[in-house]
Write an enzyme that holds these catalytic residues in place. Structure first.
Site, PDB file in Angstrom:
ATOM      1  CD1 TRP A 154     -32.945   3.870  18.665  1.00  0.00           C
ATOM      2  CD2 TRP A 154     -32.333   5.447  19.918  1.00  0.00           C
ATOM      3  NE1 TRP A 154     -34.413   3.865  19.588  1.00  0.00           N
ATOM      4  CE2 TRP A 154     -33.974   4.918  21.135  1.00  0.00           C
ATOM      5  CE3 TRP A 154     -32.445   6.405  21.013  1.00  0.00           C
ATOM      6  CZ2 TRP A 154     -34.468   5.489  22.317  1.00  0.00           C
ATOM      7  CZ3 TRP A 154     -32.538   7.056  22.021  1.00  0.00           C
ATOM      8  CH2 TRP A 154     -33.868   6.303  22.429  1.00  0.00           C
ATOM      9  CG  ASN A 155     -28.696   3.941  23.680  1.00  0.00           C
ATOM     10  OD1 ASN A 155     -28.184   3.530  23.326  1.00  0.00           O
ATOM     11  ND2 ASN A 155     -28.853   4.268  25.111  1.00  0.00           N
ATOM     12  CE  LYS A 178     -33.018  -4.138  13.854  1.00  0.00           C
ATOM     13  NZ  LYS A 178     -32.543  -2.740  12.863  1.00  0.00           N
ATOM     14  N   GLY A 231     -31.359  -3.183  24.227  1.00  0.00           N
ATOM     15  CA  GLY A 231     -32.143  -2.531  23.222  1.00  0.00           C
ATOM     16  C   GLY A 231     -33.308  -2.484  25.017  1.00  0.00           C
ATOM     17  N   GLY A 232     -34.839  -2.337  24.184  1.00  0.00           N
ATOM     18  CA  GLY A 232     -35.367  -2.106  25.372  1.00  0.00           C
ATOM     19  C   GLY A 232     -36.435  -3.631  25.629  1.00  0.00           C
ATOM     20  CD  GLU A 253     -27.326  -2.580  28.458  1.00  0.00           C
ATOM     21  OE1 GLU A 253     -28.256  -2.436  29.285  1.00  0.00           O
ATOM     22  OE2 GLU A 253     -26.838  -1.889  27.674  1.00  0.00           O
ATOM     23  CG  LEU A 254     -33.108  -6.520  28.203  1.00  0.00           C
ATOM     24  CD1 LEU A 254     -33.896  -7.193  28.962  1.00  0.00           C
ATOM     25  CD2 LEU A 254     -32.880  -6.181  27.074  1.00  0.00           C
ATOM     26  CB  CYS A 287     -28.840   1.429  29.500  1.00  0.00           C
ATOM     27  SG  CYS A 287     -27.643   1.252  29.281  1.00  0.00           S
ATOM     28  CD  GLU A 388     -34.931   1.146  30.605  1.00  0.00           C
ATOM     29  OE1 GLU A 388     -35.322   0.920  29.666  1.00  0.00           O
ATOM     30  OE2 GLU A 388     -34.247   1.766  30.346  1.00  0.00           O
TER      31      GLU A 388
HETATM   32  P1  NDP Z   1     -35.602  -1.304  20.583  1.00  0.00           P
HETATM   33  O1  NDP Z   1     -35.443  -2.480  22.127  1.00  0.00           O
HETATM   34  O2  NDP Z   1     -36.855  -1.526  20.081  1.00  0.00           O
HETATM   35  O3  NDP Z   1     -34.465  -1.577  19.732  1.00  0.00           O
HETATM   36  C1  NDP Z   1     -33.582  -2.380  20.130  1.00  0.00           C
HETATM   37  C2  NDP Z   1     -32.599  -3.041  18.972  1.00  0.00           C
HETATM   38  O4  NDP Z   1     -33.870  -4.223  18.631  1.00  0.00           O
HETATM   39  C3  NDP Z   1     -33.351  -2.180  17.034  1.00  0.00           C
HETATM   40  O5  NDP Z   1     -31.741  -2.174  16.337  1.00  0.00           O
HETATM   41  C4  NDP Z   1     -34.335  -2.325  16.805  1.00  0.00           C
HETATM   42  O6  NDP Z   1     -34.524  -2.008  14.985  1.00  0.00           O
HETATM   43  C5  NDP Z   1     -34.250  -3.780  17.008  1.00  0.00           C
HETATM   44  N1  NDP Z   1     -34.921  -4.829  17.416  1.00  0.00           N
HETATM   45  C6  NDP Z   1     -36.964  -3.917  16.798  1.00  0.00           C
HETATM   46  N2  NDP Z   1     -37.492  -4.975  17.257  1.00  0.00           N
HETATM   47  C7  NDP Z   1     -36.610  -6.333  16.656  1.00  0.00           C
HETATM   48  C8  NDP Z   1     -37.557  -7.063  16.831  1.00  0.00           C
HETATM   49  N3  NDP Z   1     -38.335  -7.993  16.661  1.00  0.00           N
HETATM   50  N4  NDP Z   1     -36.346  -8.619  16.454  1.00  0.00           N
HETATM   51  C9  NDP Z   1     -35.100  -7.632  16.428  1.00  0.00           C
HETATM   52  N5  NDP Z   1     -34.914  -6.841  16.407  1.00  0.00           N
HETATM   53  C10 NDP Z   1     -35.300  -6.017  17.147  1.00  0.00           C
HETATM   54  O7  NDP Z   1     -35.279  -0.137  22.292  1.00  0.00           O
HETATM   55  P2  NDP Z   1     -36.197   0.985  20.788  1.00  0.00           P
HETATM   56  O8  NDP Z   1     -35.748   2.142  19.894  1.00  0.00           O
HETATM   57  O9  NDP Z   1     -38.221   0.668  20.182  1.00  0.00           O
HETATM   58  O10 NDP Z   1     -37.035   1.946  22.500  1.00  0.00           O
HETATM   59  C11 NDP Z   1     -37.640   0.745  22.984  1.00  0.00           C
HETATM   60  C12 NDP Z   1     -37.019   1.759  24.373  1.00  0.00           C
HETATM   61  O11 NDP Z   1     -36.184   0.344  25.080  1.00  0.00           O
HETATM   62  C13 NDP Z   1     -36.449   2.906  24.749  1.00  0.00           C
HETATM   63  O12 NDP Z   1     -38.310   3.898  25.399  1.00  0.00           O
HETATM   64  C14 NDP Z   1     -35.843   2.521  25.589  1.00  0.00           C
HETATM   65  O13 NDP Z   1     -36.906   2.915  27.525  1.00  0.00           O
HETATM   66  C15 NDP Z   1     -35.248   0.728  25.504  1.00  0.00           C
HETATM   67  N6  NDP Z   1     -33.918   1.062  24.795  1.00  0.00           N
HETATM   68  C16 NDP Z   1     -33.192   0.468  26.012  1.00  0.00           C
HETATM   69  C17 NDP Z   1     -31.869   0.280  25.569  1.00  0.00           C
HETATM   70  C18 NDP Z   1     -30.227   0.351  27.078  1.00  0.00           C
HETATM   71  O14 NDP Z   1     -29.710   0.918  25.469  1.00  0.00           O
HETATM   72  N7  NDP Z   1     -31.114  -0.552  27.395  1.00  0.00           N
HETATM   73  C19 NDP Z   1     -31.604   1.162  24.629  1.00  0.00           C
HETATM   74  C20 NDP Z   1     -32.917   1.935  23.193  1.00  0.00           C
HETATM   75  C21 NDP Z   1     -33.433   1.730  24.131  1.00  0.00           C
HETATM   76  P3  NDP Z   1     -35.304  -0.349  14.892  1.00  0.00           P
HETATM   77  O15 NDP Z   1     -34.933   0.697  15.460  1.00  0.00           O
HETATM   78  O16 NDP Z   1     -35.298  -0.929  14.201  1.00  0.00           O
HETATM   79  O17 NDP Z   1     -36.599  -0.748  15.657  1.00  0.00           O
END
Ligand code: NDP
Length: 500
Positions: A154-155, A178, A231-232, A253-254, A287, A388
């Site tokens: 979402w960021n 997605k 994502g996370g 990218e985590l 990130c 993080e």
């Molecule tokens: P997530 O890693 O959960 O979300 C990233 C994406 O993955 C979203 O589209 C999410 O969908 C999707 N997703 C979630 N669960 C699954 C799954 N089981 N299979 C496939 N796709 C999935 O990030 P969060 O929003 O929960 O944030 C959690 C932590 O991640 C944050 O606190 C931060 O530390 C880190 N983060 C890191 C980012 C980066 O740029 N590296 C960006 C965002 C978060 P949905 O939103 O619908 O859950």
């Protein structure tokens, strides 16, 4: 309450609701009010989207589109994004609460991905192999890997889509994206531009919904060949495991826990601004956040005084206003998570020298605001230094000398980025070499470019985005052998002989 804007998703060239007819609300993090209704896609929608993408890749007009024509379409898309940058940014701000000034700058720069990779599309070349066998012409073709699943957080929704979509389209792949359930709207607005640019149906598809309901069926779909995820770390691991079951190619990218290292020979005001920009820009929800400031002992007191003075003046408020510097936290769970970490840091004995909790309306805050927070006296073994947070929370750790800075800087599981503030070129190059991070910034921070590879060392990820090489994430190599020999030789013996 004002009526909600209803969105449809985009699958196989059609604007459609979820098969179930279900929707979910998207909230404006500044007001805390829902503003849009988004289709809640599930496995059946994912299957439709992947089948559409597969058909477009296998037999649709896309399969017949030359690389030059693909590049032209991508450049047209870039032009359309440029014309609509402000509107796209407005939607992003409404959905993720980041500053208009930041999102507008991002959206204005977004076309560069479609120009850069559009230009690269017809420069993907195989090679003629210098074969060790006579009577053989051996050459390689570099072909699109197929249907790519792209999962973004979402960021920075559209930016992180561009990092994946642009090289994938240039390579000739088709895609199912997605977005995060918290920020789907800007991608759906963007799809109108994809349509106008002339991409055939099925080339780019979107499934909106939750990670569990839409993300997992997408990652596990047998016709998906590649998964690109940002994502996370926990989610990244889950995605990696699921993708491994289908032996899919994966890039991840985590995020990180990046050190922003301030030496005593820095230009102090630049370093202060660099540390501020590393952690408080984008409300720390990035990130590459420089969430650990490593400050040389000899300048600690002077540096902290200046840092706190500048950070204290950060203006919180409506992210749409140009004077706002710190906006809300994007999602309710993230807001809780950041507050939890502030509590953890206090319990661990870190000294809170600024902020340290929610910001009230009198301070410019709103529903999900957290004050810019600085913890001093942090040691690198504390959770606040290791994990993080993804929010406006800075940990300050002191170090003695270069060796100490390198040891502390590298002593985390992550390795996404690092900053170094020094005027000594020798020190700068040593630090750049010895820091285990995918990006090292010297006397700057939070700079990204379409031309420069981006990605993580260690648990910050796998693969690289941006730069020319990123297109390889979406290509596979085929080796073609043409025999001009007389006869077929002994059929029971492998043709390994060298020059005979
Ligand atoms: P997530 O890693 O959960 O979300 C990233 C994406 O993955 C979203 O589209 C999410 O969908 C999707 N997703 C979630 N669960 C699954 C799954 N089981 N299979 C496939 N796709 C999935 O990030 P969060 O929003 O929960 O944030 C959690 C932590 O991640 C944050 O606190 C931060 O530390 C880190 N983060 C890191 C980012 C980066 O740029 N590296 C960006 C965002 C978060 P949905 O939103 O619908 O859950």
């Amino acid at each position: 309450m004002a009526s909600l804007q209803e969105y449809k998703t985009h699958i196989g060239g059609q604007w459609v609701p979820a098969e179930s007819g279900e929707t979910f609300e998207s909230e404006d993090p500044y007001t805390g009010e829902p503003w849009a209704l988004i289709p809640r896609c599930g496995a059946r929608d994912v299957d439709k989207a992947v089948e559409a993408a597969y058909a477009a890749w296998e037999s649709g007009p896309w399969a017949e589109t030359t690389a030059t024509a693909r590049g032209r379409m991508m450049r047209k898309l870039g032009d359309l994004i440029a014309e609509n940058a402000e509107a796209l940014a407005r939607t992003e701000v409404r959905d993720n609460g980041k500053l208009m000034s930041e999102m507008h700058a991002q959206c204005k720069y977004l076309p560069e991905w479609y120009y850069f990779y559009g230009g690269l599309a017809d420069k993907v070349e195989g090679s003629v192999i210098a074969s060790d066998k006579p009577d053989i012409l051996n050459y390689t073709l570099r072909e699109p890997i197929g249907v790519c699943a792209m999962i973004v957080p979402w960021n920075s929704p559209l930016l992180l889509v561009a990092w994946k979509l642009a090289p994938a389209l240039a390579a000739g792949c088709t895609c199912v994206i997605k977005p995060s359930e918290f920020t789907s709207a800007s991608l759906l607005d963007f799809m109108k531009l994809v349509e106008r640019a002339g991409f055939p149906p099925g080339v780019v598809n979107v499934v909106t919904g939750t990670g569990k309901e839409a993300g997992e069926p997408l990652v596990t779909h047998p016709k998906v060949a590649k998964v690109a995820f940002t994502g996370g770390g926990l989610t990244g691991r889950r995605v990696y495991e699921l993708a491994a079951r289908g032996l899919k190619k994966v890039s991840l990218e985590l995020g990180g826990k990046s050190p922003n290292i301030v030496f005593d020979d820095c230009i102090m005001d630049d370093a202060v601004n660099g540390v501020i920009s590393g952690i408080f820009a984008a409300t720390g929800q990035t990130c590459i956040a420089g969430s650990r400031a490593l400050v040389q002992e000899s300048i600690h007191d002077e540096f902290m005084e200046k840092l706190i003075e500048v950070a204290r003046q950060a203006r919180m408020g409506d992210p749409k206003l140009p004077e706002t510097q710190v906006g809300p936290i994007t999602t309710p769970p993230q807001y809780e998570k950041v507050l939890d970490y502030i509590g953890i840091a206090k319990d661990e004995g870190a000294l809170c020298v600024l902020g340290g909790g929610p910001a009230g309306a009198d301070e410019g805050g709103g529903k999900y605001f957290i004050k810019p927070t600085i913890f001093d006296n942090v040691t690198n073994d504390m959770r606040i230094a290791q994990e993080e947070v993804f929010g406006p929370v800075l940990s300050v750790i002191t170090f003695k000398d270069e060796e100490d800075a390198i040891r502390i800087g590298n002593d985390v599981v992550y390795g996404l980025a690092a900053g170094v503030w020094t005027q000594n070129i020798k020190r700068a190059t040593i630090m750049a070499r010895r820091l285990r991070a995918g990006t090292v910034w010297i006397n700057t921070y939070r700079a990204v470019s379409v031309t420069s590879p981006f990605g993580g060392y260690k648990q910050s990820g796998i693969g690289r985005e941006n730069g020319q090489a990123a297109i390889n994430e979406y290509l596979q190599t085929k080796s073609v052998w043409i025999s001009t020999a007389e006869g077929s030789g002994n059929p029971f013996v492998m043709k390994v002989a060298g020059s005979s």
